[in-house]
Scaffold this active site. Structure first.
Site, PDB file in Angstrom:
ATOM      1  N   GLU A 102       0.833  -1.206   0.000  1.00 51.75           N
ATOM      2  CA  GLU A 102       0.000   0.000   0.000  1.00 51.75           C
ATOM      3  C   GLU A 102       0.866   1.253   0.000  1.00 51.75           C
ATOM      4  O   GLU A 102       2.038   1.209   0.332  1.00 51.75           O
ATOM      5  CB  GLU A 102      -0.926   0.018   1.219  1.00 51.75           C
ATOM      6  CG  GLU A 102      -0.313  -0.463   2.518  1.00 51.75           C
ATOM      7  CD  GLU A 102       0.900   0.290   2.989  1.00 51.75           C
ATOM      8  OE1 GLU A 102       0.893   1.542   2.907  1.00 51.75           O
ATOM      9  OE2 GLU A 102       1.881  -0.331   3.453  1.00 51.75           O
ATOM     10  N   GLU A 149       4.427  -0.388   1.950  1.00 50.17           N
ATOM     11  CA  GLU A 149       4.525  -0.438   0.494  1.00 50.17           C
ATOM     12  C   GLU A 149       4.713  -1.854  -0.047  1.00 50.17           C
ATOM     13  O   GLU A 149       4.939  -2.041  -1.240  1.00 50.17           O
ATOM     14  CB  GLU A 149       5.673   0.447  -0.020  1.00 50.17           C
ATOM     15  CG  GLU A 149       5.583   1.894   0.400  1.00 50.17           C
ATOM     16  CD  GLU A 149       6.800   2.698  -0.027  1.00 50.17           C
ATOM     17  OE1 GLU A 149       7.645   2.163  -0.784  1.00 50.17           O
ATOM     18  OE2 GLU A 149       6.911   3.857   0.384  1.00 50.17           O
TER      19      GLU A 149
END
Length: 356
Positions: free
Chosen positions: A177, A320
């Site tokens: 994300e 991430e």
């Protein structure tokens, strides 16, 4: 297609799935035949056996891998719970495409394809696949982050992406994300679904000081008190105090389970999404692997709630999908041993015997 119907179909498919015991037995037998001490690669052996069960064959294949990075902005950022502004989300999302992020570099090293997806950024980023539900969520400290229908749309977007990647031949996925403020939303969703106090879940995120952390905790408490998300309904929790990235990842986890694709989880945010998905369908968790022990206290707690043991302990808190990307080469090395190392019979040595 009616809203929610894809989710309903997906949950039904997962409930009909089960790990293939025959494939897992074959994979364990292969490990036990290899000319090394029994079970000496620990969790790596267990992971390969689990993947065999997911894929339905002892001929494990993880050569084609993808990391899907769900990019979204969170209205709660206006409460001062972050060090940076929402403009950073779109900048970093664009940088995934040209190896200008840590995670992209990690993925390049392991031959993993990176797919940044705009599921709800406040701005548009050229080159980033657009699956935007809205231009960011609302500020959960004042109103629900999104509608129930938007949460369903985000979940079903993740499900659809998993199916598309299956069609493209991907054998293993990871969920990541990018979104300013999403450790705050993750803390709120985790608290809503587990009943744990926010102060035991919230961490410093991308670098809050003590005062900023306390403000973050108070904002989470305020949102929970204001909206009272239903702990028995993960979609309601995601809608009221979550984010589009969390809902999209939850969908990817569910979609991958329906497609029998193993998924590597990342840190706190990714794990919170996984927990929401598990609450929707417990059997789906059979298809997931834990990459690392997060530095965020909430991440450690969510791993415990998922009942999983990770590969790495590096105090990571980048997000991430970075931890998942780092775990891939380790898992690939294990698969390499699984296929290429000779057996006891090959080298004329008596096999180890298991102890009772």
């Amino acid at each position: 297609m009616e809203r929610g119907s894809l989710l309903k179909q997906t949950l039904g498919r997962i409930r009909e799935n089960a790990l293939d015991d025959t494939a897992m037995h074959g994979a364990r037998a292969r490990w036990d035949s290899i000319a090394k001490p029994l079970h000496s690669l620990g969790r790596l052996e267990d992971a390969v056996v689990r993947i065999a069960g997911i894929q339905g064959t002892p001929h494990v294949d993880i050569r084609k891998k993808a990391l899907v990075v769900f990019c979204a902005d969170n209205g709660v950022a206006e409460e001062g719970v972050t060090q940076t502004g929402q403009e950073v989300t779109a900048i970093v999302a664009g940088n995934f495409q040209n190896d200008k992020t840590c995670t992209a570099l990690f993925c390049r090293d392991s031959g993993t394809d990176v797919f940044p997806v705009d599921i709800g950024m406040a701005a548009d980023a050229p080159g980033v696949e657009r699956r935007k539900i809205a231009y960011g969520t609302k500020n959960m400290a004042k109103e629900p982050a999104m509608s129930y229908e938007d949460a369903l749309d985000a979940i079903e977007t993740g499900i659809a992406i998993a199916g598309e990647l299956k069609q493209k031949g991907y054998k293993m996925l990871a969920a990541g994300e990018m979104g300013i403020g999403n450790t705050t939303t993750s803390g709120a969703v985790a608290a809503a679904l587990t009943g744990s106090p926010p102060e035991s879940l919230a961490g410093r995120g991308a670098g809050l000081d003590a005062e900023g952390l306390q403000k973050k905790i108070e904002v989470i408490k305020k949102a929970l008190k204001l909206h009272r998300p239903n702990p028995a309904d993960p979609v309601d929790a995601l809608a009221k105090v979550g984010g589009f990235d969390l809902a999209g990842m939850a969908g990817l986890y569910l979609g991958a389970a329906a497609e029998r694709i193993p998924v590597m989880m990342d840190g706190f945010i990714s794990l919170t999404a996984a927990y929401a998905a598990k609450r929707l369908c417990p059997r789906a968790a059979d298809c997931w692997l834990a990459s690392h022990m997060p530095k965020e206290p909430g991440g450690v707690y969510m791993l415990e709630q998922l009942g999983m043991q990770p590969f790495l302990t590096c105090d990571l808190c980048l997000g991430e999908g970075s931890g998942a990307a780092l775990a891939f080469p380790l898992l690939e090395s294990a698969v390499n041993v699984y296929y290429k190392m000779p057996s006891f019979a090959d080298i004329g040595v008596e096999a180890y015997q298991p102890y009772e």
